[in-house]
Structures are given as structure tokens and as C-alpha cells.
Design an enzyme around this catalytic site. Structure first.
Site, PDB file in Angstrom:
ATOM      1  N   HIS A  73      43.695  75.802  64.313  1.00 40.92           N
ATOM      2  CA  HIS A  73      44.826  76.747  64.361  1.00 40.92           C
ATOM      3  C   HIS A  73      44.853  77.524  65.681  1.00 40.92           C
ATOM      4  CE1 HIS A  73      45.960  76.484  60.001  1.00 40.92           C
ATOM      5  NE2 HIS A  73      44.689  76.124  59.894  1.00 40.92           N
ATOM      6  N   ASN A 146      48.709  78.217  54.216  1.00 37.11           N
ATOM      7  CA  ASN A 146      49.395  77.190  55.001  1.00 37.11           C
ATOM      8  C   ASN A 146      50.833  77.067  54.517  1.00 37.11           C
ATOM      9  OD1 ASN A 146      47.379  76.348  56.776  1.00 37.11           O
ATOM     10  ND2 ASN A 146      46.600  74.777  55.397  1.00 37.11           N
ATOM     11  N   TYR A 356      35.323  82.561  57.927  1.00 37.15           N
ATOM     12  CA  TYR A 356      36.225  83.227  58.878  1.00 37.15           C
ATOM     13  C   TYR A 356      35.546  84.389  59.593  1.00 37.15           C
ATOM     14  CZ  TYR A 356      39.837  80.203  57.198  1.00 37.15           C
ATOM     15  OH  TYR A 356      40.554  79.079  56.903  1.00 37.15           O
TER      16      TYR A 356
END
Ligand code: HEM
Length: 526
Positions: A73, A146, A356
Site C-alpha cells: 500500500h 480494502n 501494523y
């Protein structure tokens, strides 16, 4: 779309007219800079002097301008906005964000492609990231989704393999249809998402014209200690619109930043894009008996069984002032969940809860959460101290350990903790391919939903890249398509035959992948 040329790049509004200088130039310490045109040198022809610290500071800072790009991304754009609660879901959650209808909350959205690097073209066939950060009064709520309700993997152990297959070939440095279709054909749980991606929704017209999905099953919980499994949906109020492969290719050639430009300029024009926010709510107990595993990320949960409940709306109405500070340094993480929100046993989500924050620590540093774009609007009181680039007050003289007798922040207690979750089972490695196999049912339903024209386009979209891969990969992949629906397998085979019947010099010379034209059954290296 095809007739208008609105996808040509344009310059920002504030560059249409010159403006006088604002302030005077200094170095990083605030010392004035009398000359920013010539370096100091011994004589007019050089060499330059080591004492020119202004030159050295400029060179050194420049060399450190880039932080690592996101490993996935990497290319994206975003904007701030406002979320408004429109539906009452207080019976499911005690989250302060949903405490009353009409309540508003500032937020940030970032949309992205997945596989390419930061300079990649926006209009490639790829899922789109749909990241939202809500700056709630109870801390940040991040929804890192998404534009598809499902995903390619259902076990986090396969994420790295899947992503490697989408990235660049180790020898050629190029993306490879062979790697992609080889992986998908060997891990057919990816088929549902692959069908989505090769269908009409595979290339959105722009970020404004796509839906977003939390994709995983998450949870909400209330003061009575009841947990509900939920699926989040964000439906574009601009309508879903896609690009054909040809349109996308033309735009990619002329304006690779088209989606960033479209979002930015719409907001500058005051055309604020909006999305409706809904949830499917599944009582905790139902998960045990529902006919599919609701924690399997490759499957959707029927809207007939659990209808959408509308809970809010968001509008993007403010562009960032600085792309690096506010979009590149934005750090979204599925583990950011205020009271009243929760995760679920979905194995992929469980891994993402760790992944993350770990990525942010590497990419932008340990104090990333204190950067303005990531900082919560409520008071943040941790016992984390120091670390590289501690640019705030480091909590001053507040106590550095807990518990303490000197007024340091105290835990909030069990009333703010989510209800206990019953789990059972033996520790083992479960699943593929032995259990819970319905790999083809939902892809078949999706195929049906596409209608005749959509199916024809899907066949063509598959055929293009499949015509470039070695026979054994193509046959293995198309065999799965036959299992989804015979018409799909036949349709794709027919399109591939048609492509091969009219030799195209581009296809023959540039796209065929010679580096992997035979299977290598034995592992290489150790
Ligand atoms: C970005 C890991 C699955 C959506 C990222 C990043 C990592 C990552 C490391 C880069 C973060 C950064 O540097 O800022 C993983 C892992 C997964 C997984 C380990 C599965 C095991 C998913 C799924 C979705 C998703 C299922 C969507 C439903 C995103 C989005 C971003 C992202 C939207 C970009 C965030 C942004 O806008 O900054 N992922 N991911 N990922 N991922 Fe995942």
C-alpha cells in the site's frame, strides 16, 4: 469517461499566480541565511570549504528525506473529513463515538493501491486500501480495510508469500503474471478475491467511486457484557464506477497520479465525497452454528441473514497541507480500538493486530503515535518514555513507573474491559485443505451476480494475463475456474484461444515470461 480528457494532470490552484516571499530564510537552528545561491569556496573555481555548514546541512538533510515506504500500500492519497452518527446502535456498543445520533467526529482517510511502489500508476488492477482513522474522544479508532469484502488469504502465515507473488521477480525485477497465477492456482482460497479483482470493480474510476469494507469480522460490546460480531461496510454515495482495462491503461500512461488528483481536486472544488457507514450485526452465539465460518476472511456473510444497519455517514472535506507530514506519516493500525470496539478470532486479523504498529516503529519510528496526524485528541497518558526523535515534552516530570504514589495515571479498571471470550480447542495447525472447504460456492455466486456483460468482461480480463503465463500454470488456474462455473472456464479458455490466434508482437515479445516456463518440482537452496 473515454471521450473526456479530464484525466490529464493539472497544477494545484495555488500555483496559478506568483506570491511574494513570506519571511526570511534560516537554517534549522533559526540562524539567518544570507546566501542560498553559492556555496563557499576557496577562490571562484573551488574547491568548496568544509566550513560551509549551510551546504553541509542541506546535503545531509536531503540524504535523509525519505522514510522507508510502506511495504504494501505504498502509493496512496488521503484527506480529512467528518463522520456523523445517523443510526442508534447503543444496544450493541458503549463506544462513546456512537453515544448519540447526530454526534460528529473528525477523521482521516487514506486510499491506496497494494502491490506497487510509491511512484506506481493509480489505475492498475489491484485491490484498493481503504484506511480510516476516527479521532474519537475515547482515543483513535482505526478501520484499515480494502475496497473488497474479502481477502486472498485466511491464514496470516501465507500473507508474505501472497505479497511476494504480487511484487517483483527476484531475477528480472519485474512484476510477473506467472508468479501471481502460480500462487493463486496453488492456494485456491484466494479465488473469491481474485474474481473480484478481475471483475468490473477491479479498477475503480477513482477513490471517490468505490466502496470500502472492514472485511474481517470485528466486534462491538455493550455495558451488559454482550458481544456482537460485526462486519463494517462503507458505501460510496457517488455510486460505484469502474474503468475498463483500456481506459485504465491510457490514464496510467498519461497521468499515473490520476486518483490522487481526482480526490484532491474534488475537495478543492467543494465536491466533498461521502460514504454511508453500515454494520452487519451477528449475535455472539450465532457464530457457532452459522453455516460458514464467519472468521474466514475469504468469505462474506449473507446480507439476507444479517441485513445492513445504517449507523453513519462520512464526508471528506479537507485536503492535507503537506503530503509527507499528513499522509506519508499517517499510521493506521487495526489494533486502535476504543472501549466498545473489539477484534475477533479471525486469524488474519489477529496477526494484523501486531503487524501494523510493528511496521510503524520501523518505518517512522517509535514515537510515531505522537506525530500530529496520528495523535489522539483526548489526553494520552502512557508510561512510554524516551526513544528516538522524542519531539514532545516526554511527559515532563510525571512518574515513569506504575503503580506509583505520585499521581501518575491509573488503569481504568474492569468496567472498561471487553467481555471475556470463551475459546477452546487443541493447539494445532488447522485447516487447508482438510477442513471447512467450500472454495467455489461464493465465487460462483459472485459470477452469477456479474450478469452476462460483466461475465464477458471478466473472461477477457483473465485471458490477457493468462495468455502470457506457461501452460502448466494456466491450466491449473483455469481448472479452478471450471469448478466455479463451467461457463467461466470455457469463456476464459475461448478468450485465451482468440488472443493466441492473432499473434500480437507485444504479447509475444514483451509479455511472455520466459524465466519461469517450466515447473521446478524440487525446492532450490536451503
Ligand atoms: C498496510 C500487513 C492484511 C489493508 C499494511 C502494512 C503492513 C500490512 C505491514 C504497512 C503498514 C505501514 O507501513 O504503514 C498486513 C498483514 C496482513 C494484512 C500482515 C495479513 C496477515 C490486510 C487486509 C487488509 C489490509 C486483510 C484489508 C482488509 C491494509 C491497508 C494498508 C495496509 C489499507 C495501508 C494502510 C495505510 O493507508 O497506511 N498491511 N496486512 N491488510 N494494509 Fe495490510
Amino acid at each position: 469517461m473515454s471521450a473526456d480528457k479530464s484525466f490529464k494532470p493539472t497544477e494545484p490552484q495555488d500555483m496559478q499566480a506568483a506570491r511574494p516571499a513570506q519571511g526570511t530564510l534560516t537554517n534549522a537552528a533559526g540562524n539567518s541565511v544570507p546566501n542560498n545561491q553559492q556555496s563557499q569556496s576557496a577562490g571562484p573555481r573551488g574547491p568548496v570549504l568544509l566550513q560551509d555548514h549551510h551546504l553541509l546541512e542541506r546535503m545531509a538533510h536531503f540524504n535523509r528525506e525519505r522514510v522507508p515506504e510502506r511495504v504494501v500500500h505504498a502509493k496512496g492519497g488521503g484527506a480529512y473529513g467528518t463522520f456523523t452518527v445517523t443510526g442508534d446502535i447503543r444496544k450493541y456498543t458503549n463506544a462513546k463515538l456512537f453515544s448519540e445520533v447526530g454526534k460528529q467526529c473528525r477523521m482521516l482517510a487514506r486510499f491506496s493501491t497494494v502491490a506497487g511502489e510509491r511512484g506506481f500508476a493509480d489505475t492498475v488492477r489491484d485491490p484498493r486500501g481503504f484506511s480510516l482513522k476516527f479521532y474519537t474522544e475515547d482515543g483513535n479508532w482505526d478501520m484499515v480495510g480494502n475496497n473488497t469484502p474479502i481477502f486472498f488469504v485466511r491464514d496470516p502465515l501465507k500473507f508474505q508469500d501472497f505479497i511476494h507473488s504480487q511484487k517483483r521477480h527476484p531475477q528480472t525485477g519485474r512484476r510477473s503474471n506467472t508468479m501471481q497465477f502460480d500462487y493463486w492456482s496453488l492456494r485456491p482460497e484466494a479465488l473469491h478475491q481474485v474474481m473480484y479483482m478481475f471483475g468490473d470493480r477491479g479498477i475503480p474510476r477513482s477513490f471517490r467511486f468505490m466502496n470500502g469494507y472492514g472485511s474481517h469480522t470485528y466486534s462491538l460490546w455493550n455495558d451488559a457484557g454482550e458481544r456482537y460480531w460485526v462486519k463494517w461496510h462503507f458505501h460510496t454515495m457517488q455510486g460505484v464506477q469502474g474503468l475498463t482495462g483500456d481506459q485504465a491503461a491510457q490514464i496510467a500512461a498519461e497521468n499515473p497520479d490520476y486518483h490522487l488528483q481526482d480526490l484532491f481536486e474534488a475537495i478543492e472544488r467543494g465536491e466533498y465525497p461521502r460514504w454511508k457507514v453500515s454494520v452487519q450485526v451477528i449475535p455472539e452465539k450465532d457464530a457457532e452454528t452459522y453455516h460458514t465460518n464467519i472468521f474466514d476472511l475469504t468469505k462474506t456473510v449473507s446480507h439476507k441473514d444479517y441485513p445492513l444497519i445504517e449507523v453513519g455517514e462520512f464526508e471528506l472535506n479537507e485536503n492535507p497541507k503537506n503530503y509527507f507530514a499528513e499522509i506519508e506519516q499517517a499510521a493506521f493500525e487495526p489494533s486502535n480500538m476504543p472501549r466498545g470496539f473489539g477484534a475477533s478470532p479471525d486469524k488474519v486479523l489477529q496477526a494484523r493486530l501486531m503487524s501494523y504498529a510493528d511496521a510503524h516503529r520501523y518505518r517512522i519510528g517509535i514515537n510515531y503515535a505522537a506525530l500530529p496526524v496520528n495523535k489522539a485528541v483526548n489526553s494520552v497518558n502512557t508510561y512510554h518514555r524516551d526513544g528516538q526523535t522524542r519531539f514532545d515534552g516526554n511527559f515532563g516530570d510525571a512518574p515513569v513507573y506504575e503503580p506509583n504514589s505520585f499521581g501518575g495515571p491509573a488503569e481504568t479498571g474492569p468496567q472498561t474491559d471487553e467481555p471475556a471470550l470463551r475459546i477452546d480447542g487443541n493447539a494445532d495447525r488447522y485447516g487447508y485443505p482438510e477442513t471447512d472447504e467450500d472454495l467455489y460456492g461464493q465465487p460462483a455466486a459472485l459470477y452469477e451476480l456479474m450478469g452476462r456483460d460483466g461475465q464477458d468482461r471478466l473472461h477477457k480480463n483473465f485471458a490477457g494475463p493468462l495468455a502470457t503465463v506457461p501452460d502448466f500454470v494456466r491450466q491449473r488456474f483455469v481448472a479452478h475456474l471450471y469448478k466455479i462455473d463451467e461457463r467461466l472456464g470455457k469463456g476464459v479458455d475461448a478468450e485465451i484461444d482468440a488472443l493466441k490466434a492473432q499473434p500480437d508482437p507485444m504479447l509475444g515479445q514483451l509479455l511472455t515470461e520466459t524465466h519461469t516456463n517450466a515447473a521446478k518440482p524440487e525446492a532450490v537452496g536451503a
